[in-house]
Design a protein around this motif. Structure first.
Motif, PDB file in Angstrom:
ATOM      1  N   ILE A 122      47.267  20.257  38.811  1.00 40.67           N
ATOM      2  CA  ILE A 122      46.518  20.714  37.645  1.00 40.67           C
ATOM      3  C   ILE A 122      47.456  20.673  36.438  1.00 40.67           C
ATOM      4  N   ALA A 123      47.078  19.935  35.405  1.00 39.66           N
ATOM      5  CA  ALA A 123      47.881  19.882  34.179  1.00 39.66           C
ATOM      6  C   ALA A 123      47.471  21.024  33.249  1.00 39.66           C
ATOM      7  N   PRO A 124      48.325  21.368  32.281  1.00 41.96           N
ATOM      8  CA  PRO A 124      47.960  22.442  31.342  1.00 41.96           C
ATOM      9  C   PRO A 124      46.692  22.107  30.562  1.00 41.96           C
ATOM     10  N   VAL A 145      43.250  16.725  35.736  1.00 41.75           N
ATOM     11  CA  VAL A 145      43.436  17.041  37.148  1.00 41.75           C
ATOM     12  C   VAL A 145      43.678  15.759  37.939  1.00 41.75           C
ATOM     13  N   THR A 146      44.273  15.953  39.121  1.00 38.88           N
ATOM     14  CA  THR A 146      44.462  14.865  40.086  1.00 38.88           C
ATOM     15  C   THR A 146      43.919  15.326  41.428  1.00 38.88           C
ATOM     16  N   GLU A 156      37.867  28.657  27.538  1.00 40.78           N
ATOM     17  CA  GLU A 156      37.296  28.350  28.847  1.00 40.78           C
ATOM     18  C   GLU A 156      38.196  27.390  29.626  1.00 40.78           C
ATOM     19  N   ALA A 157      38.813  26.455  28.917  1.00 40.28           N
ATOM     20  CA  ALA A 157      39.714  25.513  29.582  1.00 40.28           C
ATOM     21  C   ALA A 157      40.923  26.234  30.158  1.00 40.28           C
ATOM     22  N   GLN A 158      41.459  27.190  29.426  1.00 38.80           N
ATOM     23  CA  GLN A 158      42.597  27.957  29.927  1.00 38.80           C
ATOM     24  C   GLN A 158      42.218  28.770  31.159  1.00 38.80           C
ATOM     25  N   GLN A 159      41.042  29.405  31.133  1.00 37.18           N
ATOM     26  CA  GLN A 159      40.590  30.169  32.289  1.00 37.18           C
ATOM     27  C   GLN A 159      40.320  29.260  33.479  1.00 37.18           C
ATOM     28  N   LEU A 160      39.783  28.080  33.213  1.00 38.89           N
ATOM     29  CA  LEU A 160      39.539  27.098  34.281  1.00 38.89           C
ATOM     30  C   LEU A 160      40.858  26.671  34.919  1.00 38.89           C
ATOM     31  N   GLU A 161      41.870  26.463  34.091  1.00 40.79           N
ATOM     32  CA  GLU A 161      43.188  26.095  34.624  1.00 40.79           C
ATOM     33  C   GLU A 161      43.730  27.194  35.539  1.00 40.79           C
ATOM     34  N   ILE A 162      43.615  28.453  35.095  1.00 35.35           N
ATOM     35  CA  ILE A 162      44.106  29.569  35.907  1.00 35.35           C
ATOM     36  C   ILE A 162      43.354  29.622  37.241  1.00 35.35           C
ATOM     37  N   ASN A 163      42.037  29.455  37.190  1.00 33.62           N
ATOM     38  CA  ASN A 163      41.245  29.498  38.421  1.00 33.62           C
ATOM     39  C   ASN A 163      41.630  28.384  39.385  1.00 33.62           C
ATOM     40  N   LEU A 164      41.855  27.189  38.836  1.00 36.74           N
ATOM     41  CA  LEU A 164      42.211  26.059  39.691  1.00 36.74           C
ATOM     42  C   LEU A 164      43.597  26.234  40.296  1.00 36.74           C
ATOM     43  N   ARG A 165      44.525  26.767  39.509  1.00 38.09           N
ATOM     44  CA  ARG A 165      45.901  26.926  40.001  1.00 38.09           C
ATOM     45  C   ARG A 165      46.000  28.050  41.032  1.00 38.09           C
TER      46      ARG A 165
END
Length: 532
Positions: free
Chosen positions: A233-235, A250-251, A336-345
């Motif tokens: 997951i990228a920032p 993402v990859t 929302e993108a920041q929260q999505l990143e946290i959820n994915l990580r």
């Protein structure tokens, strides 16, 4: 000249005190991290490496329960696990991630349902469709220990990603048998913490596209990816000229990339569906008919719908996508993108966390406890020292006694600093208990050896009296450890911290400080005999 053979316990105590000093004030202490407090709130300038919990630093404590129901030890074979999960989910009208079958043996399993709208009767009926015969009494509220452990790991990582230092996530058992998850975040208000941990964080990528059937054109929705399918997951990135929407690059895992490419080709995304999505989260709440959309769904909410880009479609059709299965997940805004990143990580919680209670302690108020606790400790130390001196009328007995008791507390604080233990009021209570029992033991030792202030005539007499006193102290220590062990093992919140500090303090006392004080008394008392 110091005889190492006779004074090795004292030398060991001094060496450990040096290590404790390095842990408290030097490089051996754990990284304290950020506390989240403003400079104006840091009223007590602490020069040590000690970390402080919520009671002594301020912040938010939230306690909640994981929503779900569980039946244990039902007859399900390992080969049928996947089909049983799908059948129960279909019968209850749930997503596949809302049902989990955990194998306990070849033909025994626990079944969990993570949805508050499902009743126990519904659960029984669903299990009956897969050949499991149980009653409502066989179902209990709550989830398994594995689900709680997974939730604790997820919440801990989620909080760590935000950089909030000094936080803790633990499981706590109640007297009624329930289990709670306790989250403590220093320096943050209740709303911020609730927003961070309140959502399960389940991320799904759902494909919505039209298909031809005997009844005409119908909308088909299909889950393509979940949070577990991403390998990196990228920032999060804000909207820019290249990408008009905030996004998270993402990859995918190799198998997930193959599955994604297959669905995109068979569903027509890479041909007719290029640029064919007009989803708007402000006006649309779900998939739209007649369009080819890739929906980003978080906790069941459609936060964004994106169309297939020409570049991505070309890479999928040519097969180059399978070499590097990377793309971007778009959202409505950067937050929302920041929260999505946290959820994915961090991953998703197994189920929703139902918040039972939330409390906030003002950081400025909590900071006042530190100097007051220090002042109280110094006052108590001086008072007890004066009383002991009046009783013995001999500084050679009283001074080593209090230096020994002080070293015991010093070693405990060094232990806390070296392992990054966040001190709160329960740990302070444990320190007070250690000081009290420690002084009691030292007074017992001094009284037994001095025998109503009589002189010790020989080393043999001293050794006999010391062994008798130490045996009494060791038995009392063993009783304390046995009594405190259940509190230290069970997750009972503040009681656990109190028990751990007390047990460690007792072990330090019996193993190090009490024998060292005996060596000091032996040196002083026998030298007194020789001089007379």
């Amino acid at each position: 000249m110091i005889d190492v053979r006779d004074n090795w316990r004292v030398l060991l105590l001094l060496g450990l005190c040096v290590l404790a000093a390095l842990a408290l004030f030097g490089p051996l202490g754990a990284d304290a991290g950020e506390t989240g407090l403003n400079e104006s709130e840091q009223s007590f300038d602490d020069p040590t490496n000690l970390q402080y919990g919520l009671d002594l630093s301020g912040g938010t404590r939230i306690r909640g329960k994981l929503i779900g129901m569980t039946t244990e030890g039902v007859s399900i074979s390992a080969e049928d696990q996947g089909s049983v999960e799908r059948s129960i989910a279909d019968e209850l009208g749930l997503e596949g991630i809302d049902v989990t079958v955990r194998q306990r043996g070849q033909n025994s399993a626990d079944v969990e349902v993570f949805n508050k709208s499902v009743t126990k009767s519904d659960f029984v009926d669903a299990l009956s469709t897969v050949g499991v015969d149980i009653t409502v009494d066989d179902i209990r509220d709550g989830v398994t220990g594995e689900s709680r452990s997974a939730a604790v790991d997820t919440l801990s990582e989620r909080i760590d990603k935000t950089g909030l230092g000094g936080s803790s996530v633990t499981t706590i058992g109640s007297a009624t048998g329930g289990n709670f998850i306790d989250v403590e975040v220093p320096g943050e208000d209740r709303e911020s913490v609730k927003e961070l941990i309140g959502d399960a964080g389940r991320v799904q990528i759902i494909a919505g596209y039209p298909v031809e059937s005997s009844n005409g054109t119908e909308l088909r929705t299909e889950q393509v990816l979940t949070g577990e399918d991403f390998s990196s997951i990228a920032p999060a990135e804000p909207a820019n000229e290249q990408n008009p929407a905030a996004n998270v690059p993402v990859t995918l895992e190799s198998q997930a990339g193959e599955r994604y490419a297959t669905v995109m080709q068979e569903g027509g995304f890479t041909s007719n569906g290029i640029g064919r999505c007009s989803f708007d989260a402000a006006t649309h709440s779900g998939p739209q008919e007649g369009e080819w959309c890739l929906y980003t769904v978080v906790d069941g909410e459609y936060v964004y719908g994106a169309s297939m880009s020409p570049d991505l479609a070309e890479s999928i059709n040519s097969g180059s996508f399978l070499t590097t299965p990377s793309f971007i997940l778009q959202t409505g805004n950067f937050e929302e993108a920041q929260q999505l990143e946290i959820n994915l990580r961090s991953g998703a919680l197994p189920t929703e966390l139902s918040i039972e209670s939330a409390s906030f302690i003002s950081p400025s108020q909590a900071q006042q406890f530190k100097p007051l606790a220090l002042l109280t400790a110094i006052t108590a130390w001086i008072t007890v020292a004066f009383v002991v001196y009046i009783w013995y009328r001999d500084v050679r007995v009283a001074v080593p006694m209090f230096l020994t008791a002080t070293s015991e507390v010093f070693l405990l604080l060094g232990f806390a600093a070296s392992f990054g233990m966040a001190l709160d009021l329960s740990h302070i209570a444990g320190l007070i208990a250690v000081i009290g029992t420690g002084l009691d033991d030292l007074i017992i030792m001094a009284d037994e050896i001095l025998q109503r202030k009589e002189r010790v005539e020989t080393g043999r007499v001293f050794q006999s009296r010391f062994r008798k006193a130490f045996w009494i102290i060791a038995m009392a220590a063993g009783t304390t450890i046995i009594a405190m062990s259940p509190l230290a093992v069970l997750s009972l919140g503040d009681l656990q911290g109190f028990a751990i500090i007390t047990i460690i303090g007792v072990l330090i006392g019996v193993g190090i400080t009490r024998p060292a004080y005996g060596d000091v008394l032996r040196k002083l008392m026998l030298d007194d005999v020789k001089r007379s």
